[in-house]
Design a protein around this motif. Structure first.
Motif, PDB file in Angstrom:
ATOM      1  N   LYS A 128     -26.164 -31.176   1.310  1.00  0.00           N
ATOM      2  CA  LYS A 128     -27.217 -31.032   2.316  1.00  0.00           C
ATOM      3  C   LYS A 128     -26.980 -29.779   3.154  1.00  0.00           C
ATOM      4  O   LYS A 128     -27.927 -29.079   3.514  1.00  0.00           O
ATOM      5  N   CYS A 129     -25.732 -29.495   3.449  1.00  0.00           N
ATOM      6  CA  CYS A 129     -25.388 -28.312   4.233  1.00  0.00           C
ATOM      7  C   CYS A 129     -25.772 -27.037   3.473  1.00  0.00           C
ATOM      8  O   CYS A 129     -26.272 -26.081   4.054  1.00  0.00           O
ATOM      9  N   CYS A 130     -25.546 -27.031   2.160  1.00  0.00           N
ATOM     10  CA  CYS A 130     -25.921 -25.869   1.338  1.00  0.00           C
ATOM     11  C   CYS A 130     -27.412 -25.596   1.467  1.00  0.00           C
ATOM     12  O   CYS A 130     -27.844 -24.453   1.531  1.00  0.00           O
ATOM     13  N   LYS A 131     -28.182 -26.637   1.456  1.00  0.00           N
ATOM     14  CA  LYS A 131     -29.631 -26.499   1.461  1.00  0.00           C
ATOM     15  C   LYS A 131     -30.175 -26.010   2.815  1.00  0.00           C
ATOM     16  O   LYS A 131     -31.253 -25.427   2.876  1.00  0.00           O
ATOM     17  N   LYS A 132     -29.414 -26.200   3.893  1.00  0.00           N
ATOM     18  CA  LYS A 132     -29.888 -25.813   5.222  1.00  0.00           C
ATOM     19  C   LYS A 132     -29.888 -24.299   5.428  1.00  0.00           C
ATOM     20  O   LYS A 132     -30.540 -23.813   6.332  1.00  0.00           O
ATOM     21  N   LEU A 133     -29.127 -23.554   4.632  1.00  0.00           N
ATOM     22  CA  LEU A 133     -29.060 -22.099   4.763  1.00  0.00           C
ATOM     23  C   LEU A 133     -28.714 -21.690   6.190  1.00  0.00           C
ATOM     24  O   LEU A 133     -29.426 -20.963   6.851  1.00  0.00           O
ATOM     25  N   ASN A 134     -27.584 -22.151   6.661  1.00  0.00           N
ATOM     26  CA  ASN A 134     -27.195 -22.022   8.055  1.00  0.00           C
ATOM     27  C   ASN A 134     -26.259 -20.865   8.372  1.00  0.00           C
ATOM     28  O   ASN A 134     -25.690 -20.812   9.444  1.00  0.00           O
ATOM     29  N   GLY A 135     -26.031 -19.940   7.460  1.00  0.00           N
ATOM     30  CA  GLY A 135     -25.182 -18.795   7.737  1.00  0.00           C
ATOM     31  C   GLY A 135     -23.716 -18.993   7.398  1.00  0.00           C
ATOM     32  O   GLY A 135     -22.916 -18.078   7.547  1.00  0.00           O
ATOM     33  N   LEU A 136     -23.325 -20.190   6.945  1.00  0.00           N
ATOM     34  CA  LEU A 136     -21.936 -20.414   6.551  1.00  0.00           C
ATOM     35  C   LEU A 136     -21.620 -19.688   5.255  1.00  0.00           C
ATOM     36  O   LEU A 136     -22.477 -19.506   4.402  1.00  0.00           O
ATOM     37  N   MET A 137     -20.383 -19.287   5.102  1.00  0.00           N
ATOM     38  CA  MET A 137     -19.894 -18.744   3.831  1.00  0.00           C
ATOM     39  C   MET A 137     -19.452 -19.938   2.989  1.00  0.00           C
ATOM     40  O   MET A 137     -18.831 -20.861   3.500  1.00  0.00           O
ATOM     41  N   VAL A 138     -19.800 -19.934   1.715  1.00  0.00           N
ATOM     42  CA  VAL A 138     -19.360 -20.991   0.816  1.00  0.00           C
ATOM     43  C   VAL A 138     -18.655 -20.341  -0.362  1.00  0.00           C
ATOM     44  O   VAL A 138     -19.081 -19.305  -0.874  1.00  0.00           O
TER      45      VAL A 138
END
Length: 154
Positions: A128-138
Motif C-alpha cells: 500500500k505504501c508503494c502505491k501512495k507514491l510518497n517520496g520514499l526511496m525503495v
C-alpha cells in the motif's frame, strides 16, 4: 509478369502488420523480464510522480505508478540497478523509465528503516505504501527474478 491483386496486396499488408506487432510485443516482454536474469541485483527508485533522469548533476530514478498483485509488483518508473547493495547514482547504473515487473513470493521480506536499522513490515502495509507514491526511496533485492526483500528509506 503478373500484377498482384488487391487481395494479395491486402494479405501482404496484414502479414506485415502482424510481424511488426510481434516484434514490438517481444521487445516489451524483454523489458519487463529484464529483472529476471539469474543472480542477485538491487533496484532502487524514489516513489514520486516523476520519470526520473539527470537532475543537478546526479541520476535520480523516479516512479510514476505502482501496481501489485499477491504474486508480483509492477513499477512504471526508472531505477538504479547494481549487483551490490550500495546503489551508486550514476549514468552507468541508471535504468531508463519503463514498465518493470518483479515476482513476489511467500518468502519475500518487507522492511522500513530508521536510525536504528531495518524494522520488519507487513506485506499489505508495504505494498500500500508503494502505491501512495510518497517520496520514499525503495530498494528491492532480487535473486533469480524473485524479490527477496523490499526496503523503504525515508
Amino acid at each position: 509478369m503478373k500484377k498482384s491483386t488487391w487481395k494479395e496486396r491486402f494479405s501482404k499488408f496484414i502479414l506485415a502488420v502482424f510481424v511488426v506487432g510481434i516484434i514490438f510485443s517481444c521487445s516489451n516482454i524483454e523489458q519487463v523480464q529484464a529483472a529476471s536474469k539469474k543472480g542477485t541485483y538491487y533496484y532502487g527508485t524514489v516513489l514520486n510522480r516523476t520519470k526520473g533522469g539527470k537532475k543537478y548533476g546526479s541520476w535520480q530514478p523516479g516512479t510514476k505508478k505502482v501496481k501489485y498483485t499477491s504474486k508480483s509488483i509492477t513499477f512504471y518508473g526508472s531505477f538504479m540497478k547494481s549487483n551490490k547493495a550500495s546503489l551508486k547514482f550514476n549514468k552507468k547504473n541508471f535504468v531508463k523509465y519503463g514498465k518493470k515487473t518483479f515476482k513476489l513470493t511467500s518468502k519475500t521480506k518487507y522492511y522500513w528503516t530508521d536510525e536504528y536499522g531495518r524494522i520488519p513490515a507487513k506485506k499489505y502495509e508495504a505494498l500500500k505504501c508503494c502505491k501512495k507514491l510518497n517520496g520514499l526511496m525503495v530498494t528491492l533485492k532480487v535473486t533469480n527474478g524473485k524479490v527477496v526483500s523490499l526496503t523503504f528509506y525515508s
